[in-house]
Design a protein around this motif. Structure first.
Motif, mmCIF file in Angstrom:
data_model
loop_
_atom_site.group_PDB
_atom_site.id
_atom_site.type_symbol
_atom_site.label_atom_id
_atom_site.label_comp_id
_atom_site.label_asym_id
_atom_site.label_seq_id
_atom_site.Cartn_x
_atom_site.Cartn_y
_atom_site.Cartn_z
ATOM 1 N N GLU A 111 40.873 5.135 29.241
ATOM 2 C CA GLU A 111 42.323 4.941 29.250
ATOM 3 C C GLU A 111 43.083 6.267 29.257
ATOM 4 O O GLU A 111 42.877 7.133 28.396
ATOM 5 C CB GLU A 111 42.755 4.130 28.026
ATOM 6 C CG GLU A 111 44.251 3.828 28.003
ATOM 7 C CD GLU A 111 44.675 3.118 26.729
ATOM 8 O OE1 GLU A 111 45.484 2.180 26.820
ATOM 9 O OE2 GLU A 111 44.181 3.504 25.647
ATOM 10 N N ARG A 112 43.924 6.433 30.270
ATOM 11 C CA ARG A 112 44.848 7.566 30.402
ATOM 12 C C ARG A 112 44.153 8.929 30.353
ATOM 13 O O ARG A 112 44.744 9.922 29.947
ATOM 14 C CB ARG A 112 45.949 7.493 29.337
ATOM 15 C CG ARG A 112 46.856 6.270 29.485
ATOM 16 C CD ARG A 112 48.059 6.308 28.570
ATOM 17 N NE ARG A 112 47.707 6.141 27.168
ATOM 18 C CZ ARG A 112 47.819 7.077 26.239
ATOM 19 N NH1 ARG A 112 48.286 8.278 26.577
ATOM 20 N NH2 ARG A 112 47.484 6.849 24.995
ATOM 21 N N ASP A 130 54.220 15.290 29.186
ATOM 22 C CA ASP A 130 53.430 14.053 29.225
ATOM 23 C C ASP A 130 51.942 14.300 29.500
ATOM 24 O O ASP A 130 51.191 13.364 29.758
ATOM 25 C CB ASP A 130 53.977 13.118 30.304
ATOM 26 C CG ASP A 130 55.331 12.540 29.927
ATOM 27 O OD1 ASP A 130 55.533 12.279 28.728
ATOM 28 O OD2 ASP A 130 56.173 12.375 30.823
ATOM 29 N N LYS A 150 44.836 14.157 28.861
ATOM 30 C CA LYS A 150 45.374 12.888 28.367
ATOM 31 C C LYS A 150 46.826 12.823 28.808
ATOM 32 O O LYS A 150 47.598 13.762 28.574
ATOM 33 C CB LYS A 150 45.282 12.809 26.843
ATOM 34 C CG LYS A 150 45.426 11.401 26.289
ATOM 35 C CD LYS A 150 44.136 10.617 26.464
ATOM 36 C CE LYS A 150 44.190 9.288 25.733
ATOM 37 N NZ LYS A 150 42.925 8.544 25.839
ATOM 38 N N SER A 152 50.581 10.448 29.439
ATOM 39 C CA SER A 152 51.379 9.329 28.953
ATOM 40 C C SER A 152 51.220 8.149 29.907
ATOM 41 O O SER A 152 50.773 8.296 31.047
ATOM 42 C CB SER A 152 52.859 9.723 28.870
ATOM 43 O OG SER A 152 53.364 9.971 30.169
ATOM 44 N N THR A 153 51.600 6.983 29.449
ATOM 45 C CA THR A 153 51.493 5.782 30.284
ATOM 46 C C THR A 153 52.301 5.924 31.564
ATOM 47 O O THR A 153 51.870 5.497 32.641
ATOM 48 C CB THR A 153 51.983 4.548 29.502
ATOM 49 O OG1 THR A 153 51.212 4.432 28.299
ATOM 50 C CG2 THR A 153 51.827 3.295 30.325
ATOM 51 N N SER A 154 53.446 6.567 31.475
ATOM 52 C CA SER A 154 54.315 6.708 32.646
ATOM 53 C C SER A 154 53.725 7.648 33.697
ATOM 54 O O SER A 154 54.095 7.590 34.871
ATOM 55 C CB SER A 154 55.686 7.232 32.225
ATOM 56 O OG SER A 154 55.563 8.513 31.625
ATOM 57 N N ASP A 156 50.305 7.931 34.217
ATOM 58 C CA ASP A 156 48.919 7.521 34.457
ATOM 59 C C ASP A 156 48.720 6.968 35.866
ATOM 60 O O ASP A 156 48.383 5.806 36.077
ATOM 61 C CB ASP A 156 48.498 6.485 33.420
ATOM 62 C CG ASP A 156 46.997 6.271 33.393
ATOM 63 O OD1 ASP A 156 46.266 7.159 33.848
ATOM 64 O OD2 ASP A 156 46.563 5.211 32.907
ATOM 65 N N GLU A 157 48.954 7.838 36.839
ATOM 66 C CA GLU A 157 48.832 7.457 38.242
ATOM 67 C C GLU A 157 48.498 8.717 39.029
ATOM 68 O O GLU A 157 49.027 9.796 38.760
ATOM 69 C CB GLU A 157 50.155 6.852 38.731
ATOM 70 C CG GLU A 157 50.132 6.364 40.168
ATOM 71 C CD GLU A 157 51.480 5.815 40.573
ATOM 72 O OE1 GLU A 157 51.978 6.224 41.640
ATOM 73 O OE2 GLU A 157 52.044 4.982 39.834
#
Length: 448
Positions: A111-112, A130, A150, A152-154, A156-157
């Motif tokens: 994850e991330r 981030d 690592k 941030s969710t925003s 993660d691309e």
């Protein structure tokens, strides 16, 4: 002539529309044919035919006409490829150690988490609110640094991560993907009795080697005291966080199969990278794989066995390419996801020797991946393997076929000190199976 041209146009459009099934594999295979022995190009002139040359047969097959293409498409089975559900792994104290996710590409990843390979100065590109550099270290095998990021969710691309990099570095970042071991046990099999081991001595080994070899493997840890391994010099190192659960079963099986074709006094180096996902599945993060490869290259091995498979990843691609340029051959299982599965990696990389599995009657393993990147087949269905409890058991999968080819290649390389010659001899030893010549099921042929 007009009808024929029109038919070819229609067929060409149809083939493009199903590129994920046929064209991508064909293109990948044509690339492989020109790259598998590129580090030893001067030898090609003196070797009449090698594995890479045989791969070029695909070009002639494509040019034979569109009727065979339609026939192949009609015979493609229902896709079998599935990715296991993601898991969250905790320490004995209950703290989260690793959280798997199903990434947008359909494969498992941490994850991330992202990986980047580059110079020490490149860390300045990750000065972003981030992005956190969780760890970094130097890889002697490729002469570059690897960073575990690592985000941030925003962020993660892939496109977002690459936005922070100059154009020259955009291809050096990828997710921290998870790769899976490629074997399936035989529930109906029972451990064999100890007397089987008593009849197995180092003088029975090897069937091919005439000199000690140095082989590396990426796997679980192994039970070094097993009777089938006693003629080897074994070193192993773990590249897993201590809190993750692990097993010795898969690695011991693979080590035993390698040992069966290794002369007494040979060195076996094992990088332990797999954690236990459940009773039938082991996973390894890309970072662990790369650290393991770095360790094995430092040991100056002749070949590296990777009985695992997973997604394409630009970071893994770059590392394997650099290792290949140093003359270290990587051999990998094609995968157990079925004939209609997309190509799996590292087997499908141009410089890797990809191995599939057959049973004792030379019938292809029903769940083996197929494609134009398949190079060799070997026995991998219900084969007798070393078990960590000191006995033997039976296992099935392309994981179990790969060790024979890895050991055979290492023996041939040790005899010639020439990768191209070793590959050419390996091809000469293969028995043609399936369609005449190279095919996407058996590759060049079956090795015994």
């Amino acid at each position: 002539m007009k009808c024929r041209s029109l038919c070819q146009l229609v067929v060409g459009s149809f083939i493009l529309s199903v590129g994920s099934v046929t064209s991508s594999n064909a293109n990948a295979q044509l690339t492989i044919g020109r790259q598998i022995i590129e580090p030893v190009t001067p030898i090609i002139d003196s070797v009449p035919v090698d594995v890479g040359t045989v791969r070029d047969v695909l070009e002639a097959q494509v040019e034979q006409g569109v009727e065979s293409t339609f026939g192949s498409l009609a015979n493609i089975p229902t896709p079998q490829f599935t990715v296991p559900s993601p898991l969250s792994l905790t320490s004995p104290a209950g703290s989260l150690v690793l959280k798997e996710i199903k990434a947008p590409d359909g494969f498992l990843a941490v994850e991330r988490e992202w990986l980047f390979v580059g110079s020490e100065a490149d860390r300045t590109h990750f000065s972003h609110p981030d992005i956190t550099i969780e760890s970094s270290h130097y890889l002697t095998a490729i002469g570059q640094w690897i960073y575990r990021l690592k985000v941030s969710t925003s962020l993660d691309e892939l496109s977002q991560i690459r936005n922070n990099l100059p154009e020259s570095l955009k291809a050096q970042v990828g997710r921290n993907h998870i790769y899976l071991a490629q074997s399936k046990g035989n529930p109906d099999s029972q451990n064999n009795s100890q007397h089987v081991l008593a009849n197995t001595t180092p003088t029975d080994k090897p069937k091919v080697c005439q000199a000690p070899v140095r082989i590396g493997m990426i796997d679980t840890s192994i039970a070094q005291n097993h009777e089938l391994l006693k003629h080897l010099v074994i070193e192993q190192q773990s590249f897993l966080p201590q809190a993750l659960p692990t097993t010795q079963a898969h690695g011991t099986s693979v080590a035993g199969l390698l040992a069966d074709n290794m002369l007494a006094g040979s060195h076996l180096y094992n990088a332990s990278v797999f954690y236990t996902r459940n009773s039938i599945s082991q996973g390894a993060t890309l970072l662990s794989l790369i650290d393991g490869l770095n360790y094995l290259v430092a040991k100056q091995v002749d070949a590296i066995n990777m009985s695992l498979a997973g997604p394409e990843n630009p970071v893994l691609s770059k590392v394997i390419q650099k290792i290949s340029e140093q003359g270290v051959q990587i051999l990998a299982a094609v995968g157990n996801e079925g004939p209609a599965s997309p190509p799996m990696f590292p087997a499908a990389y141009p410089s890797t020797i990809a191995v599939t599995a057959v049973d004792s009657k030379h019938v292809i393993y029903r769940w083996a991946n197929q494609g134009n990147y398949v190079d060799f087949a070997a026995s991998g269905v219900s084969v007798e393997v070393a078990h960590p409890d000191g006995t033997t058991s039976r296992e099935t999968g392309t994981s179990m076929a790969t060790p024979l080819v890895s050991a055979r290649y290492a023996c041939l390389f040790r005899a010639s000190s020439n990768p191209a010659q070793a590959l050419a001899t390996l091809r000469d030893q293969a028995i043609d199976a399936g369609a005449p010549g190279r095919d996407p099921v058996f590759g060049v042929g079956i090795l015994h």
